[in-house]
Scaffold this active site. Structure first.
Site, PDB file in Angstrom:
ATOM      1  N   TYR A 106     -10.688  10.804 -15.576  1.00  0.00           N
ATOM      2  CA  TYR A 106     -10.344  11.264 -14.222  1.00  0.00           C
ATOM      3  C   TYR A 106     -11.241  12.428 -13.824  1.00  0.00           C
ATOM      4  O   TYR A 106     -11.368  13.410 -14.553  1.00  0.00           O
ATOM      5  CB  TYR A 106      -8.874  11.710 -14.129  1.00  0.00           C
ATOM      6  CG  TYR A 106      -7.873  10.560 -14.119  1.00  0.00           C
ATOM      7  CD1 TYR A 106      -8.275   9.234 -14.012  1.00  0.00           C
ATOM      8  CD2 TYR A 106      -6.510  10.816 -14.203  1.00  0.00           C
ATOM      9  CE1 TYR A 106      -7.352   8.200 -14.003  1.00  0.00           C
ATOM     10  CE2 TYR A 106      -5.576   9.777 -14.194  1.00  0.00           C
ATOM     11  CZ  TYR A 106      -6.012   8.469 -14.099  1.00  0.00           C
ATOM     12  OH  TYR A 106      -5.100   7.436 -14.093  1.00  0.00           O
TER      13      TYR A 106
HETATM   14  N1  LIG Z   1      -3.285   3.466 -15.279  1.00  0.00           N
HETATM   15  C1  LIG Z   1      -4.024   3.261 -14.222  1.00  0.00           C
HETATM   16  O1  LIG Z   1      -4.853   2.345 -14.184  1.00  0.00           O
HETATM   17  C2  LIG Z   1      -3.861   4.153 -13.023  1.00  0.00           C
HETATM   18  C3  LIG Z   1      -4.510   3.823 -11.824  1.00  0.00           C
HETATM   19  C4  LIG Z   1      -4.328   4.654 -10.727  1.00  0.00           C
HETATM   20  C5  LIG Z   1      -3.516   5.786 -10.830  1.00  0.00           C
HETATM   21  N2  LIG Z   1      -2.915   6.110 -12.017  1.00  0.00           N
HETATM   22  C6  LIG Z   1      -2.051   7.317 -12.151  1.00  0.00           C
HETATM   23  O2  LIG Z   1      -1.083   7.282 -11.112  1.00  0.00           O
HETATM   24  C7  LIG Z   1      -1.161   8.468 -10.323  1.00  0.00           C
HETATM   25  C8  LIG Z   1      -0.762   8.136  -8.900  1.00  0.00           C
HETATM   26  O3  LIG Z   1      -1.613   7.130  -8.362  1.00  0.00           O
HETATM   27  P1  LIG Z   1      -2.114   7.196  -6.868  1.00  0.00           P
HETATM   28  O4  LIG Z   1      -2.789   8.499  -6.625  1.00  0.00           O
HETATM   29  O5  LIG Z   1      -2.855   5.951  -6.593  1.00  0.00           O
HETATM   30  O6  LIG Z   1      -0.680   7.212  -6.110  1.00  0.00           O
HETATM   31  P2  LIG Z   1      -0.253   6.886  -4.613  1.00  0.00           P
HETATM   32  O7  LIG Z   1       0.985   7.671  -4.401  1.00  0.00           O
HETATM   33  O8  LIG Z   1      -0.181   5.438  -4.385  1.00  0.00           O
HETATM   34  O9  LIG Z   1      -1.429   7.447  -3.693  1.00  0.00           O
HETATM   35  C9  LIG Z   1      -1.657   8.817  -3.620  1.00  0.00           C
HETATM   36  C10 LIG Z   1      -2.473   9.161  -2.377  1.00  0.00           C
HETATM   37  O10 LIG Z   1      -1.715   8.870  -1.211  1.00  0.00           O
HETATM   38  C11 LIG Z   1      -1.835   9.943  -0.272  1.00  0.00           C
HETATM   39  N3  LIG Z   1      -0.497  10.576  -0.201  1.00  0.00           N
HETATM   40  C12 LIG Z   1       0.363  10.823  -1.221  1.00  0.00           C
HETATM   41  N4  LIG Z   1       1.500  11.344  -0.775  1.00  0.00           N
HETATM   42  C13 LIG Z   1       1.385  11.446   0.563  1.00  0.00           C
HETATM   43  C14 LIG Z   1       2.260  11.888   1.577  1.00  0.00           C
HETATM   44  N5  LIG Z   1       3.481  12.332   1.295  1.00  0.00           N
HETATM   45  N6  LIG Z   1       1.815  11.848   2.874  1.00  0.00           N
HETATM   46  C15 LIG Z   1       0.589  11.365   3.165  1.00  0.00           C
HETATM   47  N7  LIG Z   1      -0.285  10.921   2.241  1.00  0.00           N
HETATM   48  C16 LIG Z   1       0.106  10.944   0.936  1.00  0.00           C
HETATM   49  C17 LIG Z   1      -2.915  10.856  -0.827  1.00  0.00           C
HETATM   50  O11 LIG Z   1      -4.178  10.344  -0.430  1.00  0.00           O
HETATM   51  P3  LIG Z   1      -5.095  10.937   0.740  1.00  0.00           P
HETATM   52  O12 LIG Z   1      -6.278  11.497   0.073  1.00  0.00           O
HETATM   53  O13 LIG Z   1      -5.424   9.744   1.550  1.00  0.00           O
HETATM   54  O14 LIG Z   1      -4.320  11.954   1.518  1.00  0.00           O
HETATM   55  C18 LIG Z   1      -2.775  10.645  -2.313  1.00  0.00           C
HETATM   56  O15 LIG Z   1      -3.935  10.935  -3.038  1.00  0.00           O
HETATM   57  C19 LIG Z   1      -2.595   8.965 -10.525  1.00  0.00           C
HETATM   58  O16 LIG Z   1      -2.726  10.354 -10.296  1.00  0.00           O
HETATM   59  C20 LIG Z   1      -2.818   8.631 -11.973  1.00  0.00           C
HETATM   60  O17 LIG Z   1      -2.240   9.619 -12.809  1.00  0.00           O
HETATM   61  C21 LIG Z   1      -3.076   5.290 -13.102  1.00  0.00           C
END
Ligand SMILES: NC(=O)c1ccc[n+]([C@@H]2O[C@H](COP(=O)([O-])OP(=O)(O)OC[C@H]3O[C@@H](n4cnc5c(N)ncnc54)[C@H](OP(=O)(O)O)[C@@H]3O)[C@@H](O)[C@H]2O)c1
Length: 372
Positions: A60
């Protein structure tokens, strides 16, 4: 529910909060994350609210996320209080195939790097990040087992693998008395429910926890993107240059419409409703949050303090349902009634099966053409 209502990670003695703080957004190297001061704010706020579970990975933001976690934990003297998860798999040295993949050589190399960056001598939960499609199950299993014995990891998990792969591994672990898989990490949200077919039933059967990632489908389920044809318009990660997974699909727009309607009725934000639905889905242990700003995290932390009434939950369930496909259409009640001679059988516990989306039709009196 509160953030400090801890639950066990699958069939283990490890206690984790129902939300986990994801750190893929710690650092700006990938083009969509947060600077260190904002990452720190998020980290502190999450712990203040009662969270104890942090998710990171060696790759990451090119190692920066792990470094930040290591720094925050060390400075706050928080090591004992926290459950730190990290992962290995993705290649880090162009031209060197053994500096990537699921094999033993890379596993040790990656773990040593993570321990250095995290400034710790053990990881609570170590994940295989994604299946490399050929490393034998036995090699991953015996290495994880050794690492637990060596005290370098406490538990291990599997991320982004087919269901047959982890199911076979868990079965071998059980038969051979080796350390079992504690948890799975997979994409799961109202917009992405495919793991309900195989992964979740298998995990429940095998005593494995589940930590969903991308619970807001990368931000789509916040409602901040406006539909433009099939595509989406708006400020955020999904329209940025580094977006890798396309979330702008007909299915997802339809899901969002239902979600927005239900959220209005509940007086909650779509993000809060989407997260609440997910935290309370069968088999889910701890949902991994992603936030770029402190305000986004605050919004998301507000997802636990309410209950979605059954009628609105039903709307979310049906509005986001998967297509009915083979072979799951054989497990619906009316087909099973035919299996048991139209006698209702009550098993000792509900079966771990996916039974599809649509309401079952009435039991047909006679066999229709083409039916088995
Ligand atoms: N194992 C794997 O393959 C894998 C893959 C992906 C992620 N992960 C893990 O899962 C975690 C979460 O994944 P994700 O970041 O994809 O989660 P997500 O909740 O689907 O997307 C997060 C993104 O959505 C936007 N956001 C979040 N909350 C918001 C709100 N309340 N209002 C408006 N926009 C909001 C932000 O992006 P903007 O920049 O657009 O504001 C944020 O970066 C990661 O940090 C990581 O630890 C694991």
């Amino acid at each position: 529910m509160n953030l400090n209502e801890y639950t066990t990670l699958g069939r283990t003695g490890l206690r984790v909060s129902p939300l986990c703080l994801g750190t893929m957004t710690f650092g700006t190297e990938w083009g969509f994350g947060a600077e260190e001061n904002v990452s720190r704010q998020q980290f502190d706020r999450f712990l203040d609210a009662g969270g104890n579970f942090i998710d990171t990975a060696d790759g990451y933001t090119s190692g920066h996320a792990e470094e930040m976690v290591g720094k925050f934990v060390t400075e706050g003297k928080l090591r004992d209080r926290l459950v730190i998860a990290t992962k290995y798999t993705f290649g880090v040295q162009p031209g060197n195939p053994n500096a990537g993949g699921n094999g033993r050589k890379n596993l040790y190399r990656a773990l040593e790097g993570s321990l250095r960056r995290l400034k710790t001598d053990y990881v609570d939960l170590y994940y295989l990040h994604a299946w490399d499609t050929f490393t034998p199950i036995e090699e991953v299993l015996s290495t994880m087992d050794d690492l637990v014995s060596e005290g370098k990891i406490r538990y291990y998990g599997m991320s982004d693998t087919p269901a047959w792969y982890f199911a076979r591994m868990q079965t071998i672990a059980e038969k051979e008395g080796k350390e079992r898989i504690a948890t799975l990490q997979l994409e799961y949200s109202l917009a992405e429910r495919n793991i309900e077919r195989e992964h979740i039933p298998a995990a429940q059967e095998l005593g494995i926890g589940l930590c969903p990632w991308s619970p807001l489908a990368g931000g789509l389920l916040t409602g901040k993107y406006k539909r433009e044809g099939i595509s989406g318009k708006g400020e955020g990660r999904l329209t940025g240059p580094r977006s890798i997974f396309n979330k702008f699909t007909e299915h997802n727009w339809r899901v969002l419409e239902v979600l927005q309607d239900v959220s209005k009725k509940l007086g909650k934000t779509p993000a809060q409703v989407a997260l609440n639905w997910l935290v309370t889905q069968p088999g889910v242990t701890s949902v991994i949050l992603g936030a770029r700003t402190a305000a986004q995290l605050e919004d998301n932390l507000g997802s636990l303090a309410f209950t979605i009434p059954p009628d609105l939950r039903q709307r979310l369930d049906t509005g986001s349902a998967l297509e009915d496909v083979h072979p799951y259409n054989f497990y619906v009640p009316w087909m099973q009634a035919r299996v048991s001679g139209n006698v209702t059988v009550k098993p000792w516990r509900p079966a771990n099966i996916y039974v599809g989306a649509t309401a079952p039709p009435a039991v047909p009196e006679t066999k229709a053409a083409g039916e088995p």
